[in-house]
Design a protein around this motif. Structure first.
Motif, PDB file in Angstrom:
ATOM      1  N   ASP A  39       0.851  -1.193   0.000  1.00  0.00           N
ATOM      2  CA  ASP A  39       0.000   0.000   0.000  1.00  0.00           C
ATOM      3  C   ASP A  39       0.885   1.241   0.000  1.00  0.00           C
ATOM      4  O   ASP A  39       1.617   1.492   0.956  1.00  0.00           O
ATOM      5  N   THR A  40       0.811   2.025  -1.057  1.00  0.00           N
ATOM      6  CA  THR A  40       1.674   3.192  -1.199  1.00  0.00           C
ATOM      7  C   THR A  40       1.166   4.401  -0.408  1.00  0.00           C
ATOM      8  O   THR A  40       1.867   5.406  -0.289  1.00  0.00           O
ATOM      9  N   ASP A  72       4.050  10.035   1.104  1.00  0.00           N
ATOM     10  CA  ASP A  72       4.432  11.317   1.700  1.00  0.00           C
ATOM     11  C   ASP A  72       5.708  11.199   2.535  1.00  0.00           C
ATOM     12  O   ASP A  72       6.544  12.116   2.550  1.00  0.00           O
ATOM     13  N   TYR A  73       5.857  10.078   3.228  1.00  0.00           N
ATOM     14  CA  TYR A  73       7.046   9.846   4.056  1.00  0.00           C
ATOM     15  C   TYR A  73       8.309   9.840   3.193  1.00  0.00           C
ATOM     16  O   TYR A  73       9.305  10.513   3.511  1.00  0.00           O
ATOM     17  N   CYS A  90       9.844   5.932  -5.986  1.00  0.00           N
ATOM     18  CA  CYS A  90       8.581   5.436  -5.428  1.00  0.00           C
ATOM     19  C   CYS A  90       8.516   3.911  -5.530  1.00  0.00           C
ATOM     20  O   CYS A  90       8.155   3.224  -4.565  1.00  0.00           O
ATOM     21  N   THR A  91       8.882   3.368  -6.684  1.00  0.00           N
ATOM     22  CA  THR A  91       8.865   1.916  -6.878  1.00  0.00           C
ATOM     23  C   THR A  91       9.861   1.228  -5.951  1.00  0.00           C
ATOM     24  O   THR A  91       9.547   0.206  -5.334  1.00  0.00           O
ATOM     25  N   ILE A  92      11.044   1.802  -5.847  1.00  0.00           N
ATOM     26  CA  ILE A  92      12.084   1.197  -5.008  1.00  0.00           C
ATOM     27  C   ILE A  92      11.662   1.160  -3.546  1.00  0.00           C
ATOM     28  O   ILE A  92      11.732   0.123  -2.882  1.00  0.00           O
ATOM     29  N   ASN A  93      11.189   2.302  -3.036  1.00  0.00           N
ATOM     30  CA  ASN A  93      10.891   2.417  -1.607  1.00  0.00           C
ATOM     31  C   ASN A  93       9.538   1.850  -1.205  1.00  0.00           C
ATOM     32  O   ASN A  93       9.372   1.397  -0.065  1.00  0.00           O
ATOM     33  N   GLU A 197      -1.480  19.961  -6.893  1.00  0.00           N
ATOM     34  CA  GLU A 197      -0.774  20.682  -5.830  1.00  0.00           C
ATOM     35  C   GLU A 197       0.696  20.292  -5.772  1.00  0.00           C
ATOM     36  O   GLU A 197       1.555  21.131  -5.472  1.00  0.00           O
ATOM     37  N   PHE A 198       1.010  19.022  -6.061  1.00  0.00           N
ATOM     38  CA  PHE A 198       2.411  18.598  -6.115  1.00  0.00           C
ATOM     39  C   PHE A 198       3.151  19.375  -7.210  1.00  0.00           C
ATOM     40  O   PHE A 198       4.276  19.836  -7.018  1.00  0.00           O
TER      41      PHE A 198
END
Length: 262
Positions: A39-40, A72-73, A90-93, A197-198
């Motif tokens: 879950d991202t 967000d983290y 994002c994929t890695i973490n 917003e990003f």
């Protein structure tokens, strides 16, 4: 693989049709299967609903990875720089590292939902020697039509987002086609605004970054009707039931990230 520990059988659900079909296909073949979902923290509501539905069908808990450490983290850890196709932190973490932490040093067979009609794809292959990847759909000659049949005959069906989107993954995924961004705006305007917003944050810092790479979301939205008309023109003879049946030409080839989408 080591003989000291029992082999674990793992199958990751992305929220997409192929991994769901594989879980259904393997449920009675491998009763000891463990299921997990990374879950991202940026999933579509439809994706989370679908994972809950799969959990009920499988009759087993689907382990949620990344507890308390979503997008967000890791965005803060990466200096608030957004991920891109060239820098997919994002994929890695949020996908790869959580999976390998979940595995640890246990001997594992990882079941990968690559179909027989995808000969050019292999999915994520870990370099850890204790993880062995296997491809049941490839081995059994299962193609896209078989996957849809598995989902329909199970009563699960395909996720609702396929009505307007061709993939699972984060709501702001940079692999989305323009028509899918418009679909996000029309189905989840709040999430579209968060994605915008990003972009605004980066522009305010003088950075040149957009999710779509060649235009900002506000520019895309301004020509919403044009994008929809082009989509309809390209696909007017295909009469698709949903976006997953469509091959769009407007954005070129689309490999995406199989770890997120399958």
């Amino acid at each position: 693989m080591s003989d000291d520990k029992p082999v674990r059988h793992l199958l990751g659900l992305s929220g997409g049709k192929d991994s769901a079909a594989l879980a259904i296909y393997m449920r009675d073949k491998v009763p000891e299967m463990e299921y997990f979902f990374a879950d991202t923290g940026a999933e579509l509501p439809e994706t989370l609903e679908f994972v809950d539905l799969m959990e009920d069908y499988l009759g087993k808990k689907i382990t949620r990875l990344n507890a308390g450490r979503g997008f967000d983290y890791y965005l803060k850890l990466n200096g608030n720089f957004l991920p891109t196709a060239r820098s997919r932190w994002c994929t890695i973490n949020l996908k790869l590292k959580p999976f390998e932490e979940f595995v640890g040093n246990d001997p594992v067979i990882s079941y990968v939902a690559i179909r027989a009609d995808e000969p050019y794809r292999t999915g994520y292959i870990s370099t850890k020697p204790n993880i062995k990847a296997i491809y049941p759909f490839k081995e059994d000659g299962k193609v896209k039509d078989d996957i849809i049949k598995i989902l329909e005959e199970s009563g699960i069906g395909i996720p609702k987002y396929y009505d307007w989107r061709s993939r699972s993954g984060c709501y702001f995924c940079f692999y989305q086609r323009k028509i899918e961004w418009i679909g996000l705006y029309e189905n989840h305007p709040d999430l579209f605004e968060k994605a915008k917003e990003f972009e605004d944050y980066h522009r305010n810092l003088g950075r040149n970054h957009s999710w779509s790479q060649d235009e900002y979301l506000e520019e895309m939205l301004a020509r919403k009707d044009e994008i929809k008309e082009k989509f309809q023109l390209i696909n007017q003879n295909k009469k698709p039931k949903n976006l997953v049946d469509v091959v769009l030409d407007e954005d070129g080839d689309d490999d995406g990230c199989l770890v997120c989408f399958k």
